[in-house]
Design a protein around this motif. Structure first.
Motif, PDB file in Angstrom:
ATOM      1  N   ALA A  41       0.845  -1.197   0.000  1.00  0.00           N
ATOM      2  CA  ALA A  41       0.000   0.000   0.000  1.00  0.00           C
ATOM      3  C   ALA A  41       0.877   1.243   0.000  1.00  0.00           C
ATOM      4  O   ALA A  41       2.022   1.217   0.447  1.00  0.00           O
ATOM      5  CB  ALA A  41      -0.903   0.003   1.218  1.00  0.00           C
ATOM      6  N   ARG A  42       0.298   2.340  -0.510  1.00  0.00           N
ATOM      7  CA  ARG A  42       0.982   3.635  -0.519  1.00  0.00           C
ATOM      8  C   ARG A  42       0.029   4.688   0.005  1.00  0.00           C
ATOM      9  O   ARG A  42      -1.123   4.762  -0.422  1.00  0.00           O
ATOM     10  CB  ARG A  42       1.436   3.965  -1.931  1.00  0.00           C
ATOM     11  N   CYS A  43       0.505   5.500   0.930  1.00  0.00           N
ATOM     12  CA  CYS A  43      -0.304   6.569   1.510  1.00  0.00           C
ATOM     13  C   CYS A  43      -0.477   7.678   0.478  1.00  0.00           C
ATOM     14  O   CYS A  43       0.482   8.111  -0.173  1.00  0.00           O
ATOM     15  CB  CYS A  43       0.373   7.103   2.763  1.00  0.00           C
ATOM     16  N   ASN A  44      -1.724   8.144   0.303  1.00  0.00           N
ATOM     17  CA  ASN A  44      -1.990   9.218  -0.659  1.00  0.00           C
ATOM     18  C   ASN A  44      -1.561  10.581  -0.146  1.00  0.00           C
ATOM     19  O   ASN A  44      -1.332  11.494  -0.926  1.00  0.00           O
ATOM     20  CB  ASN A  44      -3.478   9.259  -1.002  1.00  0.00           C
ATOM     21  N   LYS A  45      -1.444  10.737   1.170  1.00  0.00           N
ATOM     22  CA  LYS A  45      -1.098  12.046   1.727  1.00  0.00           C
ATOM     23  C   LYS A  45       0.410  12.300   1.683  1.00  0.00           C
ATOM     24  O   LYS A  45       0.857  13.341   1.201  1.00  0.00           O
ATOM     25  CB  LYS A  45      -1.610  12.142   3.161  1.00  0.00           C
ATOM     26  N   CYS A  46       1.213  11.351   2.191  1.00  0.00           N
ATOM     27  CA  CYS A  46       2.658  11.582   2.271  1.00  0.00           C
ATOM     28  C   CYS A  46       3.451  10.754   1.264  1.00  0.00           C
ATOM     29  O   CYS A  46       4.650  10.967   1.093  1.00  0.00           O
ATOM     30  CB  CYS A  46       3.175  11.286   3.677  1.00  0.00           C
ATOM     31  N   MET A  50       4.227   1.163   2.081  1.00  0.00           N
ATOM     32  CA  MET A  50       4.174   0.139   3.123  1.00  0.00           C
ATOM     33  C   MET A  50       4.099  -1.213   2.427  1.00  0.00           C
ATOM     34  O   MET A  50       3.165  -1.473   1.669  1.00  0.00           O
ATOM     35  CB  MET A  50       2.970   0.355   4.027  1.00  0.00           C
ATOM     36  N   SER A  51       5.087  -2.043   2.650  1.00  0.00           N
ATOM     37  CA  SER A  51       5.149  -3.315   1.943  1.00  0.00           C
ATOM     38  C   SER A  51       4.218  -4.340   2.575  1.00  0.00           C
ATOM     39  O   SER A  51       3.741  -4.181   3.692  1.00  0.00           O
ATOM     40  CB  SER A  51       6.582  -3.845   1.949  1.00  0.00           C
ATOM     41  N   GLU A  52       3.967  -5.391   1.837  1.00  0.00           N
ATOM     42  CA  GLU A  52       3.144  -6.492   2.316  1.00  0.00           C
ATOM     43  C   GLU A  52       3.841  -7.137   3.511  1.00  0.00           C
ATOM     44  O   GLU A  52       5.036  -7.377   3.491  1.00  0.00           O
ATOM     45  CB  GLU A  52       2.979  -7.513   1.198  1.00  0.00           C
ATOM     46  N   GLY A  53       3.082  -7.371   4.575  1.00  0.00           N
ATOM     47  CA  GLY A  53       3.638  -7.994   5.777  1.00  0.00           C
ATOM     48  C   GLY A  53       3.970  -6.998   6.871  1.00  0.00           C
ATOM     49  O   GLY A  53       4.414  -7.402   7.945  1.00  0.00           O
ATOM     50  N   CYS A  80      -1.169   5.149   8.728  1.00  0.00           N
ATOM     51  CA  CYS A  80       0.099   5.213   8.014  1.00  0.00           C
ATOM     52  C   CYS A  80       1.246   5.266   9.028  1.00  0.00           C
ATOM     53  O   CYS A  80       1.138   5.927  10.071  1.00  0.00           O
ATOM     54  CB  CYS A  80       0.118   6.452   7.119  1.00  0.00           C
ATOM     55  N   THR A  81       2.349   4.583   8.718  1.00  0.00           N
ATOM     56  CA  THR A  81       3.475   4.564   9.648  1.00  0.00           C
ATOM     57  C   THR A  81       4.231   5.882   9.678  1.00  0.00           C
ATOM     58  O   THR A  81       4.934   6.172  10.643  1.00  0.00           O
ATOM     59  CB  THR A  81       4.454   3.444   9.248  1.00  0.00           C
ATOM     60  N   ASN A  82       4.065   6.729   8.664  1.00  0.00           N
ATOM     61  CA  ASN A  82       4.812   7.978   8.580  1.00  0.00           C
ATOM     62  C   ASN A  82       4.000   9.173   9.085  1.00  0.00           C
ATOM     63  O   ASN A  82       4.454   9.926   9.939  1.00  0.00           O
ATOM     64  CB  ASN A  82       5.258   8.207   7.131  1.00  0.00           C
ATOM     65  N   CYS A  83       2.772   9.355   8.585  1.00  0.00           N
ATOM     66  CA  CYS A  83       2.015  10.570   8.886  1.00  0.00           C
ATOM     67  C   CYS A  83       0.751  10.310   9.719  1.00  0.00           C
ATOM     68  O   CYS A  83       0.010  11.244  10.008  1.00  0.00           O
ATOM     69  CB  CYS A  83       1.628  11.280   7.596  1.00  0.00           C
TER      70      CYS A  83
END
Length: 102
Positions: A41-46, A50-53, A80-83
């Motif tokens: 998955a990829r965050c649309n905001k930042c 994020m990889s599978e697993g 999201c792990t970043n934002c």
């Protein structure tokens, strides 16, 4: 050793199990647990990838207004792990996969 083990419980004569308070469940029936991301998955905001697993804490709810041939559809919420933007994944039993929403 065996004489210290208690196999029965002593309940008082005036014990009433109906007077014990019960836990209240939330109205939306969301459960919290930990899971691994089933698809990349990829965050649309930042734009964080994020990889599978990748492990997350998630909230799970059953989508009540949708079913596919009697199969329940679930919606998962995680951040999201970043934002810390909340992302959503919904199961897609028709295509044997997942739908990712931002």
């Amino acid at each position: 050793m065996a004489e210290r083990k208690v196999l029965n419980k002593n309940y008082p004569a005036d014990f009433d199990p109906k007077k014990i308070p019960r836990l209240l469940k939330p109205k939306n029936h969301q459960k919290k647990n930990r899971f691994m991301l089933p698809v990349p998955a990829r965050c649309n905001k930042c734009g964080n990838y994020m990889s599978e697993g990748t492990k997350f804490n998630r909230r799970v709810e059953q989508v009540t207004e949708e079913t596919y041939l009697g199969i329940e559809i679930y919606r998962f919420y995680f951040k999201c792990t970043n934002c810390s933007t909340e992302l959503t994944i919904k199961t897609d039993p028709r295509n044997c996969g997942y739908l990712l929403f931002a």
